[in-house]
Motif scaffolding. Sequence first.
Motif, PDB file in Angstrom:
ATOM      1  N   SER B   3      45.431  33.086  57.996  1.00 59.32           N
ATOM      2  CA  SER B   3      45.741  32.283  56.827  1.00 59.32           C
ATOM      3  C   SER B   3      45.636  33.160  55.580  1.00 59.32           C
ATOM      4  O   SER B   3      45.146  34.279  55.621  1.00 59.32           O
ATOM      5  CB  SER B   3      44.768  31.112  56.735  1.00 59.32           C
ATOM      6  OG  SER B   3      43.462  31.593  56.791  1.00 59.32           O
ATOM      7  N   PHE B   4      46.069  32.600  54.458  1.00 62.22           N
ATOM      8  CA  PHE B   4      46.035  33.330  53.197  1.00 62.22           C
ATOM      9  C   PHE B   4      44.590  33.600  52.809  1.00 62.22           C
ATOM     10  O   PHE B   4      43.750  32.715  52.856  1.00 62.22           O
ATOM     11  CB  PHE B   4      46.731  32.487  52.131  1.00 62.22           C
ATOM     12  CG  PHE B   4      46.770  33.125  50.783  1.00 62.22           C
ATOM     13  CD1 PHE B   4      47.738  34.064  50.485  1.00 62.22           C
ATOM     14  CD2 PHE B   4      45.848  32.797  49.810  1.00 62.22           C
ATOM     15  CE1 PHE B   4      47.783  34.656  49.253  1.00 62.22           C
ATOM     16  CE2 PHE B   4      45.875  33.385  48.571  1.00 62.22           C
ATOM     17  CZ  PHE B   4      46.851  34.325  48.290  1.00 62.22           C
ATOM     18  N   LYS B   5      44.317  34.824  52.432  1.00 65.42           N
ATOM     19  CA  LYS B   5      42.948  35.151  52.013  1.00 65.42           C
ATOM     20  C   LYS B   5      42.848  34.986  50.509  1.00 65.42           C
ATOM     21  O   LYS B   5      43.546  35.684  49.770  1.00 65.42           O
ATOM     22  CB  LYS B   5      42.619  36.588  52.398  1.00 65.42           C
ATOM     23  CG  LYS B   5      42.430  36.754  53.880  1.00 65.42           C
ATOM     24  CD  LYS B   5      42.318  38.214  54.244  1.00 65.42           C
ATOM     25  CE  LYS B   5      42.595  38.405  55.720  1.00 65.42           C
ATOM     26  NZ  LYS B   5      43.016  39.765  56.001  1.00 65.42           N
ATOM     27  N   LYS B   8      39.061  37.302  45.863  1.00 71.93           N
ATOM     28  CA  LYS B   8      37.615  37.394  45.932  1.00 71.93           C
ATOM     29  C   LYS B   8      37.038  37.570  44.539  1.00 71.93           C
ATOM     30  O   LYS B   8      37.397  38.512  43.840  1.00 71.93           O
ATOM     31  CB  LYS B   8      37.214  38.554  46.815  1.00 71.93           C
ATOM     32  CG  LYS B   8      36.077  38.141  47.667  1.00 71.93           C
ATOM     33  CD  LYS B   8      35.758  39.101  48.724  1.00 71.93           C
ATOM     34  CE  LYS B   8      34.498  38.594  49.370  1.00 71.93           C
ATOM     35  NZ  LYS B   8      33.789  39.630  50.026  1.00 71.93           N
ATOM     36  N   LYS B 370      49.911  33.130  46.042  1.00 71.36           N
ATOM     37  CA  LYS B 370      50.465  33.034  47.388  1.00 71.36           C
ATOM     38  C   LYS B 370      51.984  33.007  47.323  1.00 71.36           C
ATOM     39  O   LYS B 370      52.654  33.565  48.186  1.00 71.36           O
ATOM     40  CB  LYS B 370      49.928  31.772  48.058  1.00 71.36           C
ATOM     41  CG  LYS B 370      50.166  31.715  49.543  1.00 71.36           C
ATOM     42  CD  LYS B 370      49.625  30.431  50.110  1.00 71.36           C
ATOM     43  CE  LYS B 370      50.054  30.242  51.535  1.00 71.36           C
ATOM     44  NZ  LYS B 370      49.692  28.925  52.044  1.00 71.36           N
ATOM     45  N   PHE B 372      53.645  34.332  44.916  1.00 75.54           N
ATOM     46  CA  PHE B 372      54.041  35.506  44.128  1.00 75.54           C
ATOM     47  C   PHE B 372      54.438  35.149  42.697  1.00 75.54           C
ATOM     48  O   PHE B 372      55.262  35.817  42.103  1.00 75.54           O
ATOM     49  CB  PHE B 372      55.177  36.265  44.824  1.00 75.54           C
ATOM     50  CG  PHE B 372      54.741  36.907  46.102  1.00 75.54           C
ATOM     51  CD1 PHE B 372      54.246  38.201  46.118  1.00 75.54           C
ATOM     52  CD2 PHE B 372      54.796  36.215  47.301  1.00 75.54           C
ATOM     53  CE1 PHE B 372      53.823  38.785  47.289  1.00 75.54           C
ATOM     54  CE2 PHE B 372      54.366  36.796  48.477  1.00 75.54           C
ATOM     55  CZ  PHE B 372      53.886  38.078  48.469  1.00 75.54           C
ATOM     56  N   GLU B 400      43.168  41.499  41.078  1.00 77.80           N
ATOM     57  CA  GLU B 400      44.061  41.220  42.196  1.00 77.80           C
ATOM     58  C   GLU B 400      45.507  41.580  41.824  1.00 77.80           C
ATOM     59  O   GLU B 400      46.237  42.181  42.621  1.00 77.80           O
ATOM     60  CB  GLU B 400      43.941  39.739  42.592  1.00 77.80           C
ATOM     61  CG  GLU B 400      44.918  39.259  43.634  1.00 77.80           C
ATOM     62  CD  GLU B 400      44.655  39.843  45.014  1.00 77.80           C
ATOM     63  OE1 GLU B 400      43.574  40.410  45.209  1.00 77.80           O
ATOM     64  OE2 GLU B 400      45.550  39.737  45.862  1.00 77.80           O
ATOM     65  N   ASN B 402      46.444  43.738  39.625  1.00 77.39           N
ATOM     66  CA  ASN B 402      46.511  45.194  39.535  1.00 77.39           C
ATOM     67  C   ASN B 402      46.647  45.805  40.921  1.00 77.39           C
ATOM     68  O   ASN B 402      47.408  46.738  41.138  1.00 77.39           O
ATOM     69  CB  ASN B 402      45.259  45.715  38.826  1.00 77.39           C
ATOM     70  CG  ASN B 402      45.389  47.169  38.468  1.00 77.39           C
ATOM     71  OD1 ASN B 402      46.496  47.655  38.306  1.00 77.39           O
ATOM     72  ND2 ASN B 402      44.268  47.843  38.372  1.00 77.39           N
ATOM     73  N   ARG B 403      45.924  45.234  41.878  1.00 77.33           N
ATOM     74  CA  ARG B 403      45.985  45.736  43.246  1.00 77.33           C
ATOM     75  C   ARG B 403      47.385  45.546  43.823  1.00 77.33           C
ATOM     76  O   ARG B 403      47.880  46.378  44.573  1.00 77.33           O
ATOM     77  CB  ARG B 403      44.963  44.996  44.111  1.00 77.33           C
ATOM     78  CG  ARG B 403      44.867  45.508  45.519  1.00 77.33           C
ATOM     79  CD  ARG B 403      43.889  44.675  46.315  1.00 77.33           C
ATOM     80  NE  ARG B 403      44.392  43.378  46.650  1.00 77.33           N
ATOM     81  CZ  ARG B 403      45.108  43.116  47.737  1.00 77.33           C
ATOM     82  NH1 ARG B 403      45.413  44.065  48.582  1.00 77.33           N
ATOM     83  NH2 ARG B 403      45.541  41.892  47.988  1.00 77.33           N
ATOM     84  N   ARG B 404      47.996  44.406  43.460  1.00 74.39           N
ATOM     85  CA  ARG B 404      49.332  44.151  43.975  1.00 74.39           C
ATOM     86  C   ARG B 404      50.388  44.948  43.226  1.00 74.39           C
ATOM     87  O   ARG B 404      51.570  44.863  43.554  1.00 74.39           O
ATOM     88  CB  ARG B 404      49.661  42.661  43.837  1.00 74.39           C
ATOM     89  CG  ARG B 404      48.843  41.774  44.743  1.00 74.39           C
ATOM     90  CD  ARG B 404      49.140  40.339  44.474  1.00 74.39           C
ATOM     91  NE  ARG B 404      48.518  39.481  45.457  1.00 74.39           N
ATOM     92  CZ  ARG B 404      49.100  38.396  45.930  1.00 74.39           C
ATOM     93  NH1 ARG B 404      50.278  38.025  45.505  1.00 74.39           N
ATOM     94  NH2 ARG B 404      48.484  37.657  46.832  1.00 74.39           N
TER      95      ARG B 404
END
Lengths: 765, 528
Positions: B3-5, B8, B370, B372, B400, B402-404
Amino acid sequence: YFILCQSRLIYVCFYLFVYLFSVLGFVLCASGDLVKVYSTRTEEWLHSLQGHTNQVTGITLNPANHLQVYSCSVDGTVKLWDFIDGILIKTFVIGCPLFAIYVSEKHEGVLFLHVSMCFQLVSVHLPKSAEQEVEAKEMSAVSSHISKNPSCTAFGRGVRVHFFFFYFSLKATDKKGAKNAFTCIACHPTDDCIATGHEDGKIRLWRNFIHKKEYTYSTQHWHHNAVNTLCFTPEGTHLLSGGIESVLVQWQYGADNRKEFLPRLGGSILHISASSDGQLFCTSHSDNKITVIESSFKVCGVIQGLVKGDAVLTDLMIDPRSKALVLNGKPGHLQFYSLLRDKHLYNLDIVQQEYIYEAGLDQFEVVKAAFDIKGSWLATVEERGKKSSDLEFFLKLWAFDERTQSFVLNTTITAAHTDRIISMCFSSSEETTMLVTAAEDSQFKAWCQGADDQNFWSCDFVGSYHKLNPTNCSFSADSSLLAVSFQEVITIWSPDTWEMLTTLCQPPGVIRDLCFGRLSCSKYLLGTTTKNLLCCWNLLTCELEWSTSVDVSKLQPDPFSENVAAFSYQSKHTDLFVFKPSEPRPLFTNKNVCSEKVHRAVFVPREEPLNSCDESTQWLNRSQLYFLTQNMDLLTFSTATEEDRMLSSSKQLVIDDSVAVTPFYLLLGKHRQQQQKLNTQSHPVADKPQQPQGSVTIKELLHTPAHVLPAASVLCSMFVNSFLISNTGVQQDPLRYFVHINIFLFKVKTLVNFPKLMKYELLYL
Amino acid sequence: MASFKPTKVQFLPKLGEKVTEDTLYWKNYKSPVQIKEFGAVTKIDFSPLAPHNYAVTASTRIHVYGLHSQEPIRSFTRFRDTAYGGSFRGDGKLLVAGSEEGLIRLFDISGRVALRQFTGHSKAVHVTSFLSDGFRVVSGSDDLTFRVWDVPSAVELSSITEHTDYIRALAPSKLNPDLFVTGSYDHTVKVFDMRSGSSVMTMQHGHPVECVLLYPSEALLVSTGGRYVKIWDLLKGGQELVSLKNHHKTVTCACLSSVGNKLLTGSLDRHVKVYNSSYKVVHNFDCDASILSMAVAPDDEVVAVGMTNGVLSVRHRKHKKDKETLTSRRRRGPSYRVFVKGKNFVPRQDDFLVSKPVKQYLRKYDKQLKSFEVSKALDTALQTWTRTSKPEVTVAVIIELNRRGTLKNALAGRNEESLTKILNFLLKHIFDPRFSRPLLTVGDIVLDLYRQVLHQSPVVERQLQRLMEVLGREAELQQELLQVLGILDTLFASLTPRKEVLWEEHCPMSLNNHCVSVSSVSADVCRI
């Protein structure tokens, strides 16, 4: 040095290329030079079809007999198999490397093969010869200059008998910069419609090409990257597509805007296959995985091999509890793989973030991991950022949870060091667990669990030596000493008082690897330098014991013996030396183990120690050496006796000349074989009662789990035949009664497991 | 299929405070009730009997309050001068009090007029108390004597002068009617035995003693004075057990809680500190003024604190019952039965079970991530409530994005209003060490994106001006810190190398990095 023993290498790693799917509940997949057969119901590996000598590139059903498959391989042969029993029926020698195989129902006895010479598609007429190995010479070229990618060729199963060849043309890139190159193609089973996938993620449906030559096409766009594979369901109601995003998309045929998604399946989808009754689909993924999906679009089974990631950044490790091999798996995960059972156990999610596929995106990867000696703690380092300026990394500590039998996150340390962590090790003593990390910020830190009520980890000590960058760290076997190498200098610390005891140095060259000797050799410290030097220090005298000039790429001590394995890379091949630090002569040398550099290796403890007395294989008695080459092949050493055991399990069918190859023939052939066997046996020992032999067969049948039994129709005859007392024997009433009971039992068993086949079986009875 | 995480959110632990059972127990008090008295509250004493009324001595009056009343039940006003040390007898029927003029008065709790008056002291009497037999009263005075009085006959039984300064503390023994402890401004604490007529034990406190207190077992004695609280072991002949220095002004009062005998001390520094049994501070009550007196009701129902400004602050204990009534009033919506409907249904053996998938509930920004929708996700994370009360959530979404690799897309194409929001958030949190790294990247991207149009909006320009000021200040601070670090380095270089290593444990680690990135952004701002 001399080669002392003829150890053979076994490839443990396998990759799935093509697979095929049958009504009976089997999945076949090509994996290396094997074709593996799995059950869709239990996801268990049943057996493999062994015989090809090179990579298997294609499998397809025999249209004339749905219990047989053709497989083609780079070794230039096409083989016909009975995949239920795993028996090789026939071999056709073509003579040149084959890359794909197709069959058509309308053309019996003709195979279409994809051969290497300028990517030609040729048709081959199979000669009807009774021999087992036939040379197929009758070849005719069908088309040339086709794409190397096997998914770029598809055969229509349309109403027409003749083949039409259509050349659709689209410029590879148009004015707007769209990438139009074809990546895959699929034919509609009933309509005159062809679906093509493109590099930019578009799917085009081409219509009206049979009646008029003026075709039309419509474009659908959902995938944001190249479409890897397309597949129509057998009824033609849906089109399935998959790509790098690992989302399976189901398009409704005719109403193209209605689509369903199945996201996050795993690695990128390489191939989709639908069963002929349309009940199940399955997808193969780049990370060595097959997903079985119901027609209601739900995942119902996963067959997972050793996960093949982009790179193995962590060391190879052994989980002390499960004795499983641990290494990088899915992105951001660690995988636990049981080498004994050759089975993937589970993935441990380290990063705990949504994985997003995008080319060039900088993802978090697990770069370091270490277990403590009891297996109750796991330390991991995840890292993101190739450049050091935007480097992000976390040090995480995981505790083993007895209740859930897996690792649970205990502590996350966000800024453990100011620069990249280079090396990490746990102390090996049983009482206190301590972690030491060495980083490029010229410090090493010791971490330990806080006092009584705090169960999280905190920094205990920070050490440095003349602001030099550390390169490696290692604890001695009893954890009383810690060795940290700073460039050319090795410093020895006492973990109890954190006093630096001594320094060792043997220039020139930066220390690359560092390890302490075990058991009786625990007074020795071994180190390798970048300037091709392997040094051994005696820690009692603090003097160099010996040194030798070898370019060691990996130094791996065996935790269960004094042995140390060293891989050296010289002039494009890797040599292996196994030695004891105390002895000047190596125990075992093997020149040219493989042609790539070896960076990861691990000793895996055996369940039962071998007691080989041969000097050259003694070092394999307690544990087995596995190592990983740069090409990501996992290799191991095995002794000759093990090899023999493995080979004895394969079997081959000898076919009688006179009868045509049909399923009935197979049954009869077996029956005949058995009879012959009986006949030959019964002459010398005529008066021996038949009971023991019969009961063994019964035992075998009844004690094998039902789901791994071959098809009932095959088994039943064999089973019954084995009880029919041959005319030479004496009839015995109790045995007959026993046979009756067992036949009844077997019926019940088959009824439960294979209800569809009951009809045939009863007919036969 | 996983499932979608969800994103965090990192929660960094707060340093210092540890939550223990003690802290939870002492936090469980309502906000204090303030009662205004006529002068500084010098003494509070709880009646040992059931309704546990308490006598409050302030100015020329003694008021008796009920446990929950805010108005005095009874007041004794017949004092000509300031009253001191009103305390109950063991049966709660009599009350004794000293006064500035040296008179000691004895009241019946139900009466109004003094039953007895003991005269004899020549100076003010600050402390009075009944001995545990209930027939004698002991009093300590500024004339350096303390006297024992007989209640029935109102005569002085004895007068002892051993202290050399004012007597300001007194604690009678509850187990022995002839024993009591006194503390004086001559820095001593003395234990007296009436049978011998003189002190049997003397302890040097070292500071003027403000208060003495006996543990119920009477093996331990607490004395406060100066900034120190000292615990003495009487069974070991008055050996000092612990010396506590938790207040930064004179400790004026001490008392014991009745549950678990926890020590509480109040001081002129406006704090009441609660100690656990190993004398570590577990809780702290803050007050508005310097504390003079304090008392805890039996069962710890009430903590009453008297202060110099004449305010009596009374804290009542919270009870579960109160909470329940509150929540029951607030409850809305369907009853519990609706939710458990069918949950405990046990299927029969031949039933075909269809399991319903567990629905994954996601936050709004997670839903947008989720699918986008990066700009919308950032908008959601920047909503006023999230931005102000949970900045870590906003920063987690930024990390998050930035990570993407989509942070630039999310920040692009904003109008003045939403850009102001982002800049405000930057201004507030850019130097929070938890958030500075991602926020500096945000600042960088914002400057890169809007370089051309920034000058068109005066609001944004003003904010940038402020940002530049703040950055400049921070850079200066970092420079100073580095200088200090350099000074310390030279200092520690002269010490042994082992000490140096130990010190490095505590040095701020990310200082260097942080400074470099700060200066790079400030350079950017200056460029504009």
